[in-house]
Design a protein around this motif. Sequence first.
Motif, PDB file in Angstrom:
ATOM      1  N   PHE A  19       0.978  -1.271  -0.035  1.00 55.51           N
ATOM      2  CA  PHE A  19       0.424  -0.019   0.163  1.00 55.51           C
ATOM      3  C   PHE A  19       0.892   1.136   0.307  1.00 55.51           C
ATOM      4  O   PHE A  19       1.268   1.280   0.744  1.00 55.51           O
ATOM      5  CB  PHE A  19      -0.642  -0.263   1.745  1.00 55.51           C
ATOM      6  CG  PHE A  19      -1.995   1.364   1.295  1.00 55.51           C
ATOM      7  CD1 PHE A  19      -3.206   1.370   0.173  1.00 55.51           C
ATOM      8  CD2 PHE A  19      -1.709   2.313   2.186  1.00 55.51           C
ATOM      9  CE1 PHE A  19      -3.860   2.099   0.570  1.00 55.51           C
ATOM     10  CE2 PHE A  19      -2.613   3.320   1.835  1.00 55.51           C
ATOM     11  CZ  PHE A  19      -3.505   3.741   1.250  1.00 55.51           C
TER      12      PHE A  19
ATOM     13  N   ASP B 116      -0.780   3.364 -12.036  1.00 56.06           N
ATOM     14  CA  ASP B 116      -1.818   3.091 -11.314  1.00 56.06           C
ATOM     15  C   ASP B 116      -1.531   3.516 -10.021  1.00 56.06           C
ATOM     16  O   ASP B 116      -0.644   2.933  -9.201  1.00 56.06           O
ATOM     17  CB  ASP B 116      -0.880   0.970 -11.681  1.00 56.06           C
ATOM     18  CG  ASP B 116      -2.343   0.332 -10.929  1.00 56.06           C
ATOM     19  OD1 ASP B 116      -3.076   1.480 -10.371  1.00 56.06           O
ATOM     20  OD2 ASP B 116      -2.416  -0.687 -11.353  1.00 56.06           O
ATOM     21  N   TYR B 117      -2.068   4.506  -9.033  1.00 59.36           N
ATOM     22  CA  TYR B 117      -2.017   5.012  -8.278  1.00 59.36           C
ATOM     23  C   TYR B 117      -2.290   3.812  -7.456  1.00 59.36           C
ATOM     24  O   TYR B 117      -3.897   4.177  -6.940  1.00 59.36           O
ATOM     25  CB  TYR B 117      -2.414   6.606  -7.912  1.00 59.36           C
ATOM     26  CG  TYR B 117      -2.111   7.455  -6.921  1.00 59.36           C
ATOM     27  CD1 TYR B 117      -0.772   7.645  -6.918  1.00 59.36           C
ATOM     28  CD2 TYR B 117      -2.024   6.638  -5.753  1.00 59.36           C
ATOM     29  CE1 TYR B 117      -0.346   8.734  -6.061  1.00 59.36           C
ATOM     30  CE2 TYR B 117      -1.933   7.467  -4.470  1.00 59.36           C
ATOM     31  CZ  TYR B 117      -0.961   8.448  -4.203  1.00 59.36           C
ATOM     32  OH  TYR B 117      -0.552   8.971  -3.528  1.00 59.36           O
ATOM     33  N   ARG B 118      -1.839   3.269  -6.055  1.00 54.96           N
ATOM     34  CA  ARG B 118      -2.147   2.490  -5.802  1.00 54.96           C
ATOM     35  C   ARG B 118      -1.663   3.209  -3.969  1.00 54.96           C
ATOM     36  O   ARG B 118      -0.934   2.461  -3.574  1.00 54.96           O
ATOM     37  CB  ARG B 118      -1.952   1.240  -5.148  1.00 54.96           C
ATOM     38  CG  ARG B 118      -2.848   0.408  -6.518  1.00 54.96           C
ATOM     39  CD  ARG B 118      -2.901  -0.885  -7.091  1.00 54.96           C
ATOM     40  NE  ARG B 118      -2.610  -1.057  -8.089  1.00 54.96           N
ATOM     41  CZ  ARG B 118      -2.838  -3.005  -8.285  1.00 54.96           C
ATOM     42  NH1 ARG B 118      -2.468  -3.708  -7.601  1.00 54.96           N
ATOM     43  NH2 ARG B 118      -3.105  -2.651  -9.536  1.00 54.96           N
TER      44      ARG B 118
ATOM     45  N   GLY C 145      -5.534  -3.348  -5.686  1.00 54.18           N
ATOM     46  CA  GLY C 145      -6.671  -2.720  -7.001  1.00 54.18           C
ATOM     47  C   GLY C 145      -7.574  -2.777  -7.421  1.00 54.18           C
ATOM     48  O   GLY C 145      -8.504  -2.542  -8.115  1.00 54.18           O
TER      49      GLY C 145
ATOM     50  N   ALA D  38      -6.995  -2.236  -1.129  1.00 55.17           N
ATOM     51  CA  ALA D  38      -6.601  -0.999  -2.754  1.00 55.17           C
ATOM     52  C   ALA D  38      -5.386  -1.612  -2.929  1.00 55.17           C
ATOM     53  O   ALA D  38      -4.612  -1.887  -4.572  1.00 55.17           O
ATOM     54  CB  ALA D  38      -6.230   0.568  -1.690  1.00 55.17           C
ATOM     55  N   ALA D  39      -4.077  -2.063  -1.942  1.00 56.40           N
ATOM     56  CA  ALA D  39      -2.792  -2.644  -2.516  1.00 56.40           C
ATOM     57  C   ALA D  39      -3.216  -3.503  -3.796  1.00 56.40           C
ATOM     58  O   ALA D  39      -2.178  -3.415  -4.678  1.00 56.40           O
ATOM     59  CB  ALA D  39      -2.131  -3.023  -1.424  1.00 56.40           C
TER      60      ALA D  39
ATOM     61  N   CYS E 157      -6.553   4.883  -2.335  1.00 55.86           N
ATOM     62  CA  CYS E 157      -7.108   4.758  -4.148  1.00 55.86           C
ATOM     63  C   CYS E 157      -6.166   2.777  -4.383  1.00 55.86           C
ATOM     64  O   CYS E 157      -5.773   3.555  -3.716  1.00 55.86           O
ATOM     65  CB  CYS E 157      -6.205   5.569  -4.722  1.00 55.86           C
ATOM     66  SG  CYS E 157      -6.743   7.622  -4.321  1.00 55.86           S
ATOM     67  N   ASP E 158      -7.448   2.957  -5.445  1.00 60.84           N
ATOM     68  CA  ASP E 158      -6.740   1.606  -5.778  1.00 60.84           C
ATOM     69  C   ASP E 158      -6.243   1.169  -6.992  1.00 60.84           C
ATOM     70  O   ASP E 158      -6.459   0.849  -7.940  1.00 60.84           O
ATOM     71  CB  ASP E 158      -8.189   0.821  -5.083  1.00 60.84           C
ATOM     72  CG  ASP E 158      -9.158   0.793  -6.458  1.00 60.84           C
ATOM     73  OD1 ASP E 158      -9.012   2.133  -7.081  1.00 60.84           O
ATOM     74  OD2 ASP E 158     -10.451   0.631  -6.377  1.00 60.84           O
ATOM     75  N   GLY E 159      -6.449   2.763  -7.479  1.00 60.75           N
ATOM     76  CA  GLY E 159      -5.801   3.264  -9.089  1.00 60.75           C
ATOM     77  C   GLY E 159      -6.814   3.544 -10.331  1.00 60.75           C
ATOM     78  O   GLY E 159      -6.528   4.156 -10.745  1.00 60.75           O
TER      79      GLY E 159
END
Length: 408
Positions: free
Chosen positions: A74, A247-249, A298, A295-296, A183-185
């Motif tokens: 994360f 891809d923002y996680r 996705g 989240a990590a 955020c999960d991407g």
Amino acid sequence: MRVCVIGSGGREHALAVALARTAEVVVTPGNPGIPGSTQASPTAIGADLFVIGPETPLVAGLADELRASGKLVFGPGADGARLEGSKAWMKEVLQEAGVPTAVYGTFTESEPALAFLRTLSGPWVVKTDGLAAGKGVLVTDSFDAAAADVAAKLSGAAFGDAGRRVVIEEWLDGPELSLLCVCDGRRAVPLAPAQDFKRLSDGDAGPNTGGMGAYSPVPFAGPDLVAEVLERALQPTLAALRARGIDYRGVLYAGIVLTSSGPKVLEYNVRFGDPEAQAVLPRSTGDLAALLAEAAAGHIESEPRFDDRIAVTVVLATEGYPFHPRTGDVIEGLDKADALPDVTVFRAGVARDADGAWITAGGRALNVTALGDDIAGARATAYAAVSAISWPGMHHRTDIAAIVRSAS
Ligand code: AMP
């Protein structure tokens, strides 16, 4: 689930406590005041989830390194962490995404920088492009001070290479809000809003610091405002990042100013705020470990949940903070403060001396968080705990959440 938290301050202590409600937690390197601290390298730790606390390792690519070795992480990779690592790049992404933000210019030479500064009416805002531990921003009513700051930053004298490029901004007028989103991407899920107190002294006087206190939730930041910020800022930003292949996680923390023409993004941070985390996370009643793991991976499925009570956090700083913090002073009264109901004293910068006594080991040594049924109650409890603690040169603000800054 076994979770490894990476970092060593009050934010990581707050993360560890919140995660430990539903998971086994280790913290590296942690500090002697955070249970579960270990000096082992994260790469040598076996865990189901890695949560990276501070911005510096994120910007340096620690999340990428851990992901490359098959770990669930994360925290954004170095690509997404540039949102905090370069204010100039962050502003570029905001513009691309059509997110409302302050008018700005980016400069490496002083002449055009001063010319742009003259086009603004003040107060003037001068920021280092790179990381400066929350201290690279000058907001001033004096044009001359702003011009001198530009020179000091660009020459490298003030902040080394982090300051050789500056961002100069229009000053935004209005109350500030910190909205931390998981955020999960693709999707940003908001945690409870918070307000922090960046200036060193009461009445918002003195220099900017890493943060001297916080509270959560924020009375004027109801569901409609949060939804508006998500729709106009966070979601378009995630989409713009995706368009760039990012891809923002992790946490995307929006610093918002509620201006008369609507909410505008002041900045993004790529991690939990410190001290906002110490006010937001103690109110978390859901399964935080599961949320961050989703989240990590996705795909967020669960919703964060929060206690109805208010949390107020007061930062206790050492003599000389923020410029030349003294360390090594013996801390009295910690046990007494720990024993108070509804109080948690997060260990941000502490160590033990040879006799086992607690001593200060960082500028913001302790963060005292109290829960209460209303702001007044939470404040009273927090300051009762603060008054139990002392060391030579200890200082703190006395007005955290006293006048709740709101949209008028
Ligand atoms: P930053 O590190 O960008 O969050 O800036 C630190 C603090 O400086 C913010 O929390 C604001 O209180 C203040 N600040 C930064 N930029 C502006 C701006 N454009 N207008 C007004 N205040 C600002």
